[in-house]
Design a protein around this motif. Structure first.
Motif, PDB file in Angstrom:
ATOM      1  N   ALA A 136       1.227  -1.333  -0.144  1.00 51.30           N
ATOM      2  CA  ALA A 136       0.625   0.117  -0.674  1.00 51.30           C
ATOM      3  C   ALA A 136       1.201   1.167  -0.016  1.00 51.30           C
ATOM      4  N   THR A 137       2.179   1.620   0.720  1.00 53.36           N
ATOM      5  CA  THR A 137       2.759   2.022   1.067  1.00 53.36           C
ATOM      6  C   THR A 137       3.648   2.594  -0.233  1.00 53.36           C
ATOM      7  N   VAL A 138       4.400   1.096  -1.679  1.00 51.99           N
ATOM      8  CA  VAL A 138       4.188   1.401  -2.848  1.00 51.99           C
ATOM      9  C   VAL A 138       3.358   2.315  -3.396  1.00 51.99           C
ATOM     10  N   LEU A 139       1.867   1.791  -3.345  1.00 52.43           N
ATOM     11  CA  LEU A 139       0.996   2.678  -3.660  1.00 52.43           C
ATOM     12  C   LEU A 139       0.837   3.709  -3.840  1.00 52.43           C
ATOM     13  N   LEU A 140       0.968   4.840  -2.698  1.00 47.33           N
ATOM     14  CA  LEU A 140       0.796   5.725  -1.993  1.00 47.33           C
ATOM     15  C   LEU A 140       1.659   6.760  -3.233  1.00 47.33           C
ATOM     16  N   TRP A 141       2.588   6.104  -2.979  1.00 44.31           N
ATOM     17  CA  TRP A 141       3.929   6.965  -2.790  1.00 44.31           C
ATOM     18  C   TRP A 141       3.935   6.445  -4.969  1.00 44.31           C
ATOM     19  N   GLY A 142       3.650   6.134  -5.578  1.00 44.59           N
ATOM     20  CA  GLY A 142       3.535   6.016  -6.760  1.00 44.59           C
ATOM     21  C   GLY A 142       2.524   6.899  -7.526  1.00 44.59           C
ATOM     22  N   VAL A 143       1.209   6.882  -6.978  1.00 44.06           N
ATOM     23  CA  VAL A 143       0.657   7.894  -6.992  1.00 44.06           C
ATOM     24  C   VAL A 143       1.029   8.892  -6.667  1.00 44.06           C
ATOM     25  N   HIS A 144       1.391   9.410  -5.709  1.00 50.26           N
ATOM     26  CA  HIS A 144       1.885  10.809  -5.360  1.00 50.26           C
ATOM     27  C   HIS A 144       2.603  10.851  -6.487  1.00 50.26           C
ATOM     28  N   ILE A 145       3.703  10.424  -7.514  1.00 48.68           N
ATOM     29  CA  ILE A 145       4.576  11.061  -8.455  1.00 48.68           C
ATOM     30  C   ILE A 145       3.533  10.984  -9.354  1.00 48.68           C
ATOM     31  N   ALA A 309      -6.223  18.009  -0.743  1.00 47.42           N
ATOM     32  CA  ALA A 309      -4.591  18.663  -1.600  1.00 47.42           C
ATOM     33  C   ALA A 309      -5.246  20.054  -1.385  1.00 47.42           C
ATOM     34  N   GLU A 310      -7.022  19.844  -2.698  1.00 49.89           N
ATOM     35  CA  GLU A 310      -7.259  21.040  -2.969  1.00 49.89           C
ATOM     36  C   GLU A 310      -7.871  22.248  -0.997  1.00 49.89           C
ATOM     37  N   LYS A 332       1.213  22.426 -12.416  1.00 51.16           N
ATOM     38  CA  LYS A 332      -0.136  23.495 -11.587  1.00 51.16           C
ATOM     39  C   LYS A 332      -0.922  22.396 -11.197  1.00 51.16           C
ATOM     40  N   VAL A 333       0.124  21.988 -10.388  1.00 47.02           N
ATOM     41  CA  VAL A 333      -0.739  20.969  -9.207  1.00 47.02           C
ATOM     42  C   VAL A 333       0.311  21.102  -7.957  1.00 47.02           C
ATOM     43  N   PRO A 334      -0.921  21.062  -7.334  1.00 43.85           N
ATOM     44  CA  PRO A 334      -0.535  21.954  -5.543  1.00 43.85           C
ATOM     45  C   PRO A 334      -0.322  21.094  -4.917  1.00 43.85           C
ATOM     46  N   ALA A 335       1.827  20.820  -5.061  1.00 42.68           N
ATOM     47  CA  ALA A 335       3.043  19.917  -4.792  1.00 42.68           C
ATOM     48  C   ALA A 335       2.444  20.428  -3.081  1.00 42.68           C
ATOM     49  N   GLY A 336       2.672  21.531  -2.483  1.00 44.67           N
ATOM     50  CA  GLY A 336       2.701  21.369  -1.184  1.00 44.67           C
ATOM     51  C   GLY A 336       2.320  20.607  -0.288  1.00 44.67           C
ATOM     52  N   ALA A 337       0.957  21.114  -1.301  1.00 46.78           N
ATOM     53  CA  ALA A 337      -0.306  19.920  -0.140  1.00 46.78           C
ATOM     54  C   ALA A 337      -0.636  18.484  -0.600  1.00 46.78           C
ATOM     55  N   LEU A 338      -0.436  18.647  -1.639  1.00 47.54           N
ATOM     56  CA  LEU A 338      -0.469  16.947  -2.032  1.00 47.54           C
ATOM     57  C   LEU A 338       0.791  15.959  -1.296  1.00 47.54           C
ATOM     58  N   TRP A 339       2.267  16.741  -0.594  1.00 44.43           N
ATOM     59  CA  TRP A 339       3.525  16.635  -0.113  1.00 44.43           C
ATOM     60  C   TRP A 339       2.923  15.702   1.359  1.00 44.43           C
ATOM     61  N   LEU A 340       2.667  17.414   1.396  1.00 48.90           N
ATOM     62  CA  LEU A 340       1.642  16.982   3.379  1.00 48.90           C
ATOM     63  C   LEU A 340       0.607  15.923   3.545  1.00 48.90           C
ATOM     64  N   THR A 341      -0.115  15.598   2.566  1.00 42.61           N
ATOM     65  CA  THR A 341      -1.638  14.991   2.528  1.00 42.61           C
ATOM     66  C   THR A 341      -1.038  13.500   2.369  1.00 42.61           C
ATOM     67  N   ASN A 342      -0.354  13.516   1.390  1.00 42.90           N
ATOM     68  CA  ASN A 342       0.314  11.288   1.501  1.00 42.90           C
ATOM     69  C   ASN A 342       1.832  11.522   2.464  1.00 42.90           C
ATOM     70  N   CYS A 343       2.235  12.403   3.690  1.00 47.90           N
ATOM     71  CA  CYS A 343       2.871  11.860   4.584  1.00 47.90           C
ATOM     72  C   CYS A 343       1.398  11.321   5.526  1.00 47.90           C
ATOM     73  N   VAL A 344       0.871  12.493   5.561  1.00 51.02           N
ATOM     74  CA  VAL A 344      -0.834  11.776   7.395  1.00 51.02           C
ATOM     75  C   VAL A 344      -0.811  10.870   6.769  1.00 51.02           C
ATOM     76  N   ILE A 345      -1.757  10.459   5.005  1.00 51.85           N
ATOM     77  CA  ILE A 345      -1.890   9.102   5.175  1.00 51.85           C
ATOM     78  C   ILE A 345      -0.803   7.687   5.012  1.00 51.85           C
ATOM     79  N   GLN A 346       0.243   8.199   4.365  1.00 46.77           N
ATOM     80  CA  GLN A 346       1.403   7.177   5.294  1.00 46.77           C
ATOM     81  C   GLN A 346       1.559   6.697   6.866  1.00 46.77           C
ATOM     82  N   SER A 347       0.910   8.113   7.519  1.00 49.39           N
ATOM     83  CA  SER A 347       1.165   8.031   9.047  1.00 49.39           C
ATOM     84  C   SER A 347      -0.055   6.990   9.681  1.00 49.39           C
ATOM     85  N   PHE A 348      -0.929   6.816   9.214  1.00 55.06           N
ATOM     86  CA  PHE A 348      -2.326   6.527   9.467  1.00 55.06           C
ATOM     87  C   PHE A 348      -2.555   4.989   9.502  1.00 55.06           C
TER      88      PHE A 348
END
Length: 479
Positions: A136-145, A309-310, A332-348
């Protein structure tokens, strides 16, 4: 639904907004309904629960429709309404609560994907084994990229996912109607051996947070309202999408009681819709639902990531969140918001390793986190109707809107109460540290952090968070 950023220049059409609402709402939850309801209630309790939830959420949909028309300048949905009505901190709390709810919804999607694979590959288990969490972690960061590189690929995948989630659900409904056994449905009606009204009431209360989860996403058109071609389309899309999804949810739940005994429904592994389908048509039905679900939930996962992220990005643009969350990359992707979002998802995601029923916990926590933002949206609609702000003198619509907003406000408050103290305490544990983002934003703006009543509110949240941590440490509550 395809992320709106890819269509921002042209604007989202009415049909695109409807698809956004349906795409946001139809995801992991509907595929788990047969067992989730079977463990808690009989058919009568399910009917009552959907009647309450349907009415309450319909009123909330009306509130979103009204606010989109009365306050067209507020184009960031839940966050903007709460801030306009009740100030910066409550607006922030609504934004962070909704954002965390989206993150938890993504966790539910990831667990469900791995639990579905676990039916065919035991190494994935119930979606919380070490291998499941690692994959799931691999999938999470794959989608992130994928998302950081632009959302064209995500848009195409979402279009496929929209069909993938509706077609199998419709097929399931047709098969369940054909196989429906009225006698079996009668046996499952009360959920108890003998009719008992008091037990039905308890059953209904036990299902309410589940009903909230499957409606989360009703605000999808509102969150992305700034991309709409016409503001009038936002309210229409919210109502049309809601009514479509409500019909699907009710049919999937009630028809299942006519296919299997309640005890067997309760024992079905996640996703339980696949188990019901298999009971009627054989193994191929389970495989079909499972494959379609994987595509569907992946699309839903993308929708939740982008919604999360939005909301952070919009709040940062309005300077209620730190400025780094307003940044966008070259695509034009909200990169800062996306990084924080996926870090929190990883923690959960790591926390699910320790949860006994990770998927159900994620569902209920998503509901608990989003109910408070919903409450403030409804309360803002009530405030506008009460004060006549944005209404002409003597306008009849004000009375109608007041009634709808009052019902929606009572519904949200009632659902918070129905969830019980456990989920309030767990929610506070998430709200309290989230306030750090508010402190950073205020520091950037060189403003006083809290107004007097906001200090009291923050203190209450902090005390509840400390109580929640203590309760977890002593075993008074568990996850």
């Amino acid at each position: 639904m395809a992320p709106p950023s890819s269509q921002a220049d042209q604007g989202l059409s009415r049909n695109a907004l409807i698809a956004l609402v349906i795409g946001s709402m139809v995801g992991s939850g509907i595929f788990a309904l047969p067992a989730a309801f079977g463990r808690t209630t009989g058919a009568l309790g399910a009917i009552i629960a959907w009647a309450i939830a349907g009415t309450g959420m319909l009123m909330l949909a009306f509130v979103f429709q009204t606010l989109s028309q009365r306050k067209p300048n507020l184009d960031a949905g839940i966050y903007a309404y709460a801030r306009a009505g009740f100030g910066d901190y409550i607006g922030f709390a609504s934004a962070v609560g909704y954002w965390i709810g989206c993150c938890l919804a993504d966790v539910a999607c990831l667990v469900l994907i791995k639990a579905t694979l676990g039916q065919f590959f035991p190494i994935f288990g119930d979606g919380t084994t070490p291998v499941a969490i690692a994959s799931a972690t691999v999938l999470l960061w794959g989608v992130h990229i994928l998302l950081l590189r632009g959302i064209t690929g995500a848009a195409a995948l979402n279009t496929i996912a929209t069909y993938a989630k509706i077609i199998p659900i419709l097929l399931f409904i047709v098969v369940a109607i054909i196989a429906f056994d009225g006698t079996l449905f009668s046996m499952n009606f009360w959920g108890t051996e003998q009719p008992d009204v008091s037990k039905v009431v308890a059953q209904v209360r036990g299902t309410m947070l589940l009903t909230v989860f499957v409606f989360v996403g009703i605000e999808g058109a509102s969150v992305y309202s700034r991309y709409a071609r016409s503001r009038a389309d936002v309210g229409f899309a919210t109502l049309a999408g809601f009514l479509t999804v409500l019909c699907l949810l009710v049919l999937v739940t009630l028809l299942s009681y006519g296919v299997l005994p309640r005890a067997e429904l309760a024992d079905l592994p996640t996703p339980s819709m696949a188990g019901v389908m298999e009971a009627v048509v054989g193994r191929w039905g389970s495989v079909f639902i499972s494959v379609a679900l994987l595509i569907s939930v992946l699309g839903n996962y993308l929708s939740w990531s982008l919604l999360a992220a939005e909301i952070l990005h919009s709040a940062a643009i309005h300077r209620t969140m730190p400025s780094f969350l307003a940044t966008v990359n070259v695509h034009k992707v909200p990169a800062g918001a996306l990084w924080l979002t996926n870090c929190v998802i990883q923690s959960f995601l790591l926390v699910t390793w320790f949860a006994e029923y990770a998927f159900t916990l994620a569902l209920k926590m998503t509901s608990a986190m989003t109910l408070i933002p919903y409450f403030f949206v409804a309360a803002y609609g009530l405030k506008l109707a009460w004060t006549s702000e944005a209404y002409h003198a003597g306008e009849h619509a004000r009375v109608v809107d007041w009634i709808r907003s009052a019902i929606a406000t009572l519904y949200a408050a009632g659902m918070i109460y129905a969830g019980g103290p456990k989920f309030l305490l767990l929610s506070s544990i998430l709200y309290a540290p989230g306030t750090v983002l508010f402190l950073l934003a205020k520091r950037e703006r060189k403003e006083a952090i809290f107004r007097p009543f906001e200090i009291i509110l923050f203190a209450a949240i902090t005390i509840a968070a400390c109580a929640g941590v203590y309760a977890l440490a002593t075993g008074a509550i568990s996850i």
